[in-house]
Scaffold this motif. Structure first.
Motif, PDB file in Angstrom:
ATOM      1  N   TYR A 295     -27.563 -15.156  -7.818  1.00 40.43           N
ATOM      2  CA  TYR A 295     -27.021 -15.363  -9.159  1.00 40.43           C
ATOM      3  C   TYR A 295     -27.111 -16.841  -9.499  1.00 40.43           C
ATOM      4  N   GLY A 296     -27.360 -17.129 -10.751  1.00 39.94           N
ATOM      5  CA  GLY A 296     -27.466 -18.529 -11.128  1.00 39.94           C
ATOM      6  C   GLY A 296     -26.945 -18.794 -12.524  1.00 39.94           C
ATOM      7  N   ILE A 297     -26.439 -19.990 -12.697  1.00 43.65           N
ATOM      8  CA  ILE A 297     -26.091 -20.449 -14.036  1.00 43.65           C
ATOM      9  C   ILE A 297     -26.827 -21.756 -14.276  1.00 43.65           C
ATOM     10  N   VAL A 298     -27.633 -21.781 -15.340  1.00 42.43           N
ATOM     11  CA  VAL A 298     -28.258 -23.038 -15.722  1.00 42.43           C
ATOM     12  C   VAL A 298     -27.242 -23.756 -16.594  1.00 42.43           C
ATOM     13  N   GLY A 299     -26.682 -24.813 -16.059  1.00 39.22           N
ATOM     14  CA  GLY A 299     -25.660 -25.491 -16.841  1.00 39.22           C
ATOM     15  C   GLY A 299     -25.095 -26.690 -16.101  1.00 39.22           C
ATOM     16  N   ASP A 300     -24.284 -27.435 -16.815  1.00 37.02           N
ATOM     17  CA  ASP A 300     -23.705 -28.664 -16.297  1.00 37.02           C
ATOM     18  C   ASP A 300     -22.466 -28.337 -15.447  1.00 37.02           C
ATOM     19  N   ALA A 301     -22.504 -28.749 -14.217  1.00 35.31           N
ATOM     20  CA  ALA A 301     -21.405 -28.450 -13.294  1.00 35.31           C
ATOM     21  C   ALA A 301     -20.058 -28.908 -13.846  1.00 35.31           C
ATOM     22  N   PHE A 302     -20.094 -30.026 -14.569  1.00 37.77           N
ATOM     23  CA  PHE A 302     -18.832 -30.591 -15.051  1.00 37.77           C
ATOM     24  C   PHE A 302     -18.173 -29.689 -16.098  1.00 37.77           C
ATOM     25  N   GLU A 303     -18.997 -28.843 -16.738  1.00 43.82           N
ATOM     26  CA  GLU A 303     -18.431 -27.880 -17.692  1.00 43.82           C
ATOM     27  C   GLU A 303     -18.236 -26.513 -17.047  1.00 43.82           C
ATOM     28  N   VAL A 304     -19.235 -26.095 -16.273  1.00 40.91           N
ATOM     29  CA  VAL A 304     -19.238 -24.725 -15.745  1.00 40.91           C
ATOM     30  C   VAL A 304     -18.190 -24.531 -14.646  1.00 40.91           C
TER      31      VAL A 304
END
Ligand code: FAD
Ligand code: AMP
Lengths: 320, 248
Positions: A295-304
């Motif tokens: 599973y993956g989320i393409v996104g900024d760790a600081f938000e996600v």
């Protein structure tokens, strides 16, 4: 002929890996038409091993064994294996068990195979599947000696409750000179270790600096997880070396591995790929970790990550 | 102090792992070999003993002639002499027996090996060697100091570390921490030139019966594609982890 299993404990409490090793030993014993004897050193609640398939527990209670020592512990297991005429000895894959296993192997003139992930595919010749090339492959390996030592990879077999009961027998072998004495131990109390964890939350250089590690720690806390990091993170001194995972760091074989801001270099993946489910959070959709993850989320760790932590906390609270 | 550093000759960490001969042999085609990373830390630590405490440092490998460039690299880094025991390494116990013979004939006080090799991952050779020669043994070693015949070492344990006291003769299973990554040495031109003149002795093996044998290899099943979850839909990830992956 019996199967002997060394059941590791920490401050008297059995580790989960001990129950797993007993479950695994039971599966081998069933195939062999034999029984499982467990050996426990300064542990409590010995009867609990019966539930996982031990029919007998050898109880060692000796203050000289309060601190782990590879040589004395190996000598205890060796004496037990001889008394029980054990043909197969099962141990887990903790740092301590891996430390003592080669000593035990020489003492018993037993062939030893580490990192085993399945029950034997064959009893004669005794053949087991183990990981090799740092999880990039498996090697089906046969042991040709009469006595065999199997080092079971953590979380590879799981727990199997068979609902049996075990008799307890006192066992007090003589101990050799230890040769190595512990001066001091420096261990975080109450923290889940990478070796024992079912979930590991790991951070990479994408987190920018040590001051941002509360993201990793908060998520880990909600999940009851251990924290880990990529190699550059420990090289940079953001986190201690003990948290570095991968080919040259600690191996990870958990049920769930969450990688935050880690690119997924081949050396990193090699060390963590034995984990069952992998989740990646990374700003770069081209990061190689996405090829290795479930599973993956393409996104900024600081938000996600804060959002994920919050959602998981709500989920846990609801299902508590 | 006479130090022996055990050098395992392994595929570079970036190597693609493939097999030939009906999956019974490792495919060496296109593979670059290096000093096992854990041994590299030990070798550098040994160099410090040499420079600061006047130790002599030999390196040893159990393997065929193809491992000699790796031993030459260790010589170029600064080891005094190299030994190769001329037999293919197929079993940890057999390797430990060959090394025990070398240690006993060479009168070494300290043997520095690696915590584990990155190809076989046995984590067994150093402990077996120590037991065979009756030496003390500390593995997962991240710091080592020696004074006379006393040794103080730090060992990484699950969840922390411990400091131990022991004495020579001693076998170490080393890893990163023994020296830092940034301390590792790369052979320079002068080292490479000097290495050519240093002795590399080939020893014939002693008779040993192996205890294990890899009969065949497999590669992990190919992984399915990653499921991407939108960053604005994190509930979906929680749902998948709970209902599909069943890990929370
Ligand atoms: C011999 C050898 C052995 C090695 N052994 C190991 C090992 O055991 N373990 C190990 O880990 N490495 C090891 N390495 C190093 C490895 O090659 C990589 O350099 C390392 O894993 C990279 O670490 P990283 O992913 O944290 O950093 P990077 O490669 O710098 O990746 C950072 C990632 O974070 C992402 N990112 C940036 N900002 C954000 C943000 N705001 N939110 C989310 N994501 C973000 C980036 O897109 C990038 O993918 C080894 C290398 C060698 C040569
Ligand atoms: N063939 C070999 N020759 C010399 N040293 C070896 C050999 N194989 C293993 N070793 C040493 O033993 C360590 C552990 O190897 P292993 O038991 O294979 O994981 C390595 O890091 C080396 O220091």
């Amino acid at each position: 002929m019996s199967v002997l299993v060394y059941t590791e404990s920490e401050k008297g409490k059995f580790k989960k890996a001990a129950f797993e090793a007993v479950s695994y030993a039971k599966a081998i014993a069933d195939e062999m038409g034999s029984n499982v004897t467990a050996i426990a050193i300064n542990a409590n609640d010995l009867e609990s091993l019966g539930n996982y398939g031990a029919s007998k527990v050898l109880e060692v209670a000796d203050n000289n064994l309060d601190v782990f020592n590879a040589k004395t512990y190996a000598a205890v297991i060796e004496a037990a294996a001889k008394q029980e005429n054990a043909s197969v000895i099962v141990i887990s894959s903790s740092a301590d068990s891996k430390y003592l296993a080669p000593l035990l192997a020489v003492g018993l003139e037993a062939g030893y195979v580490s990192n085993v992930v399945e029950t034997p595919s064959n009893l004669s010749p005794f053949t087991v599947k183990r990981t090799a090339f740092t999880n990039k492959a498996f090697a089906n390996t046969k042991i040709t000696t009469d006595k065999k030592i199997v080092g079971l990879s953590n979380n590879s077999f799981g727990l199997v409750e068979s609902g049996g009961s075990a008799s307890v027998e006192a066992f007090s072998p003589t101990l050799p000179e230890s040769g190595v004495t512990v001066e001091s131990v420096d261990k975080a109390i109450g923290k889940v270790t990478i070796a024992d964890a079912e979930v590991v939350v790991s951070g990479g250089r994408g987190l920018k600096g040590p001051e941002n590690w509360h993201l990793v720690e908060n998520l880990a806390e909600v999940l009851g997880a251990a924290t880990a990091c990529s190699k550059p993170v420990s090289d940079l001194g953001w986190r201690s070396h003990g948290e570095h995972v991968g080919q040259t760091g600690k191996p990870v074989a958990t049920n769930l591995y969450i990688a935050i801001g880690i690119s997924g270099a081949i050396q990193h993946l090699a060390g963590i790929s034995a984990s069952k489910v992998k989740v990646v959070i990374n700003t770069d959709p081209e990061a190689p970790f996405f090829k290795a993850a479930d599973y993956g989320i393409v996104g900024d760790a600081f938000e996600v990550v804060p959002k994920l932590t919050e959602k998981l906390k709500a989920f846990k609270d609801q299902n508590a | 102090m006479k130090i022996l550093v055990c050098i395992s000759h392994v595929p570079d960490t970036t190597s693609k792992i493939n097999f030939t001969d009906g999956d019974t042999k490792f495919d060496t085609n296109g593979v670059q070999y290096v000093i096992n990373p854990n041994d590299e830390f030990g070798l550098t630590r040994a160099m410090w003993f040499k420079e600061k405490q006047g130790a002599s440092v030999d390196v040893v490998n159990v393997g065929g002639a193809e491992t000699e460039p790796t031993l030459r690299k260790a010589l170029a880094i600064g080891a005094d002499a190299a030994i190769r025991v001329n037999i293919e390494a197929t079993d940890g116990f057999a390797v430990a027996k060959q090394l025990a013979n070398v240690v006993q004939n060479g009168g070494y006080d300290l043997v520095i090996a690696g915590r584990e090799s990155i190809d076989y991952n046995g984590a067994m050779v150093p402990g077996m060697l120590a037991t065979l020669i009756g030496a003390n043994f500390v593995t997962n070693c991240i710091s080592l100091e020696i004074e006379g015949t006393s040794a103080k070492a730090v060992r990484e344990i699950d969840g922390g570390k411990e400091t131990v006291n022991t004495s020579l003769p001693l076998v170490i299973g080393g890893q990163k921490g023994l020296v830092e990554e940034s301390d590792l040495r790369i052979p320079n031109m002068r080292g490479i030139m000097m290495a050519r003149k240093k002795p590399l002795t080939v020893l014939e093996p002693v008779n040993v019966i192996a205890e294990t044998k890899a009969v065949s290899y497999e590669k992990p099943a190919p992984k399915g594609a990653v499921k991407l979850v939108d960053a604005d839909n994190i509930d979906e990830l929680v749902n998948l982890l709970h209902n599909e992956a069943k890990v929370i």
